[in-house]
Every structure is written in C-alpha cells, then in structure tokens.
Design an enzyme around this catalytic site. Structure first.
Site: not given
Lengths: 185, 180
Positions: B56, B96, B122
């Site tokens: 990701s 992230h 998210d």
C-alpha cells in the site's frame, strides 16, 4: 579442513559483508546532502462552501475550493541515493479551537528517471479541503510544499521547499454548485 | 565424511565443554534480546524495527523492506509523516502517510492517514465508527529505510516449518561447534 560447507559459508559471509559495506558507503556519501530547492506556488479563485461532510462527522463543515498553480524543477534533487521523491502540498491554518490544522491538498510520486520538471496550471486540488468545523471563512491559509526523500538505503528525510504562499478565504459562503474539486493526477 | 565431523566433536566433548557451549548459546540469545530492548529505550518505540508487509506504500516501500522507527513524545505528528499505527481489533500494524492533522490548543491531536498506493484515505480501514487516529494509536514514525532485508522474516512466517528448521539447525551448530 576445507569442506564444501565451509567454502559455501565463507562465500556467503563475504557476499553479505561486501553488500553491507557498499550500502553503508552509499548512505554515508549522501548523509550531508540537504536536498533544498525553490518552488513557486500560486492560488486561483479560493472560495468557501458550507456542506455536509459525509466522509467525516456528517455535520455541516466548511469546504475550501481552490485552483493551484505549481512550477518547479526538482531534477537536481535526484542523486544516487534517491529512489523516490514524494511531493506533498500542505494547507496550514489556525482556528479558534485548533492551534494547528494541516490538510494535504495535492501530492505526487516521482520515481528516479521520471521527469521532475513540474508545471501545472489551474489544477483542482487532489484531496478535498475540509475543515474540521466551520472556520475557513476569512481565514488566512498558508500553502507550502515539502518532499519526502525515499532513499535506496538510509534516512527518510522530510524537506520543506523554499517558497510558500498565503491567501485569505472570502468572508462569504459560495452557494453555487458549479465548482467542485475533481481528482486530478 | 567431513560433513559429519560434528559427531566426533560431540563424542570428544567433556562435561566442562558442554556447559561452556550451553552458556555460550544463552549468551547469544540474551545479547539479541538486549539489543532489541536497548533499541526500544533509545527510540522510545515499542517496535523500533518493522517489516513492510503490504504494497500500500509502493513505490516507496515494497513487501520485505525494513523501516526504522522512533516515537519521541516531544516530536509532533505532522502532515506528510509516515506513521506506523495499530487499529483496534487488528493484530498487524499499518504503515501509512499522514494526510490531515488537527491539533487543539490543549495538545490533543487527531489525524487521518492514507497509503501512497491507495486511492482513498484509511477511514475504511479504521475500527467501525472511528474517523481519526490519535497519539495513542501510534507505534512510531519511519526514520530509516533498508530494502529487502525483511524478506527473511516474511519467508519464515509464510513457511513456519522452515523457521523451526533454521532455528533448530542454528541452535544445534552453536551448541556443537567447537572453537579451535
């Protein structure tokens, strides 16, 4: 005593040592690099809308809408220990309740070898400029660009660009539904 | 036959030698543990080194890359930072990038994250009803990067038998190997 296993072991250990020394060399050779560059950021037609933020608290929040002009040449930043450059444009402002608000409006990934000369004219923001409340009207917003250097091996630096711009949102809500931010890449 | 020379080594081992080898083995394990705990103190992160497990964050981080984290309390969380955080009900931490930060006057911070390679933020990954992350969710911020090394642990976790085999062989040779 030079069995097959001991030869294999020596070879493996030597390979690992060489790789480690080379990696450390690459890391040290770029340790003092500053990665500074100057960019030009422009804002066009900033307006504030009053809408329901279905992505967050489902209340009426302020939504800033604006167009961006970006002009920069970042080819100089790529040395042999830069794998990827991650650019991000931050809108920063203060509200009565929050001492700091930061919203990323636009970002871009530049890989090594890709063109790092960026000239964008009147683009829509990539992400919505939702405030966490209703405090965008008449508010002074500073736009600044920064990049995150992703190395082949080493530190993950965050470097702010030279050159930022400020603007003040109108004191009136805009009610027209004509202009809304579209995703642009 | 040299492959099995360790059999002779065992036969020739006296009691003192055996105790020495076992102590040596314990020494190696406690050294590794102390290094890990020492890193935890220096970085104030409960997990100072993490392996990237998903794509990701491509093309910045690929599966198997190693990240070094710090989690100093006085270091503020800012947009653009790469944070490692834990979601309630999920075992595996997520790496992230911070997209939005709202910091109140009293120091309370809430922020939103997004993976570089994901199309959306998210909020779909967070616990049901959760809109923001807070400081308590953060394990650390990524400060250093090393490619590929974490592939070893990924392979070991995908094939647990291999893990036990490698551990058994390593442990056996440490116990048996004699310094000349």
């Amino acid at each position: 005593m030079h069995s097959f296993l001991s030869r294999l072991n020596t070879l493996f250990a030597f390979t690992i040592s060489v790789l480690a020394v080379l990696t450390i060399g690459v890391f040290i050779s770029t340790y003092f690099e500053k990665y500074h560059e100057t960019v030009s950021i422009g804002v066009n037609k900033p307006i504030v809308k009053h809408m329901t933020d279905y992505s967050a608290n489902r209340k009426k929040n302020d939504l800033g809408v604006l167009q961006l002009n970006l002009d920069m040449n970042l080819n100089q930043l790529f040395d042999w220990n830069v794998k990827v450059l991650f650019l991000y444009l931050i809108a920063e402002y203060v509200t009565p309740t929050n001492s700091l608000n930061q919203v990323v409006l636009w970002d871009k990934i530049i890989r090594r070898g890709e063109n790092a000369r960026i000239y964008l004219h009147d683009i829509a923001t990539k992400y919505y400029f939702w405030d966490d409340g209703e405090n965008l009207r008449s508010n002074n917003v500073t736009l600044s660009l920064a990049w995150n250097i992703i190395p082949n091996a080493g530190r993950l630096l965050h470097v702010p660009a030279n050159g930022s711009t400020s603007f003040i949102f109108s004191d009136q809500y805009t009610t027209s539904r004509a202009a809304s931010p579209k995703s642009s890449s | 036959m040299e492959l099995f020379s360790f059999v002779d080594d065992i036969k020739r081992m006296d009691k003192r030698q055996a105790i020495y080898q076992i102590l040596n083995f314990g020494m190696i394990i406690s050294t590794a543990l102390m290094i890990w705990k020492g890193l935890m103190v220096v970085t104030s992160s409960e997990s100072p080194i993490v392996v990237v497990l998903s794509g990701s964050m491509e093309p910045a981080f690929y599966r198997g890359d190693l990240l070094m984290l710090t989690n100093y309390r006085e270091e503020p969380i800012r947009a653009g930072d790469i944070v490692v955080f834990r979601i309630e009900g999920r075992d595996i931490p997520i790496v992230h990038r911070v997209l939005k930060v709202h910091e109140r006057d009293d120091g309370y911070v809430k922020f939103l994250t997004k993976g570089d390679n994901n199309q959306v933020d998210d909020r779909g990954l967070y616990a049901p009803g959760q809109l923001w992350l807070e400081k308590k969710d953060v394990i650390g911020r990524a400060r250093g990067f090393l490619p590929y090394i974490g592939m070893v642990t990924i392979v070991m976790n995908d094939h647990p038998q291999l893990k036990y085999l490698v551990l058994a062989v390593l442990g056996f040779f440490v116990l048996v190997h004699r310094e000349n």
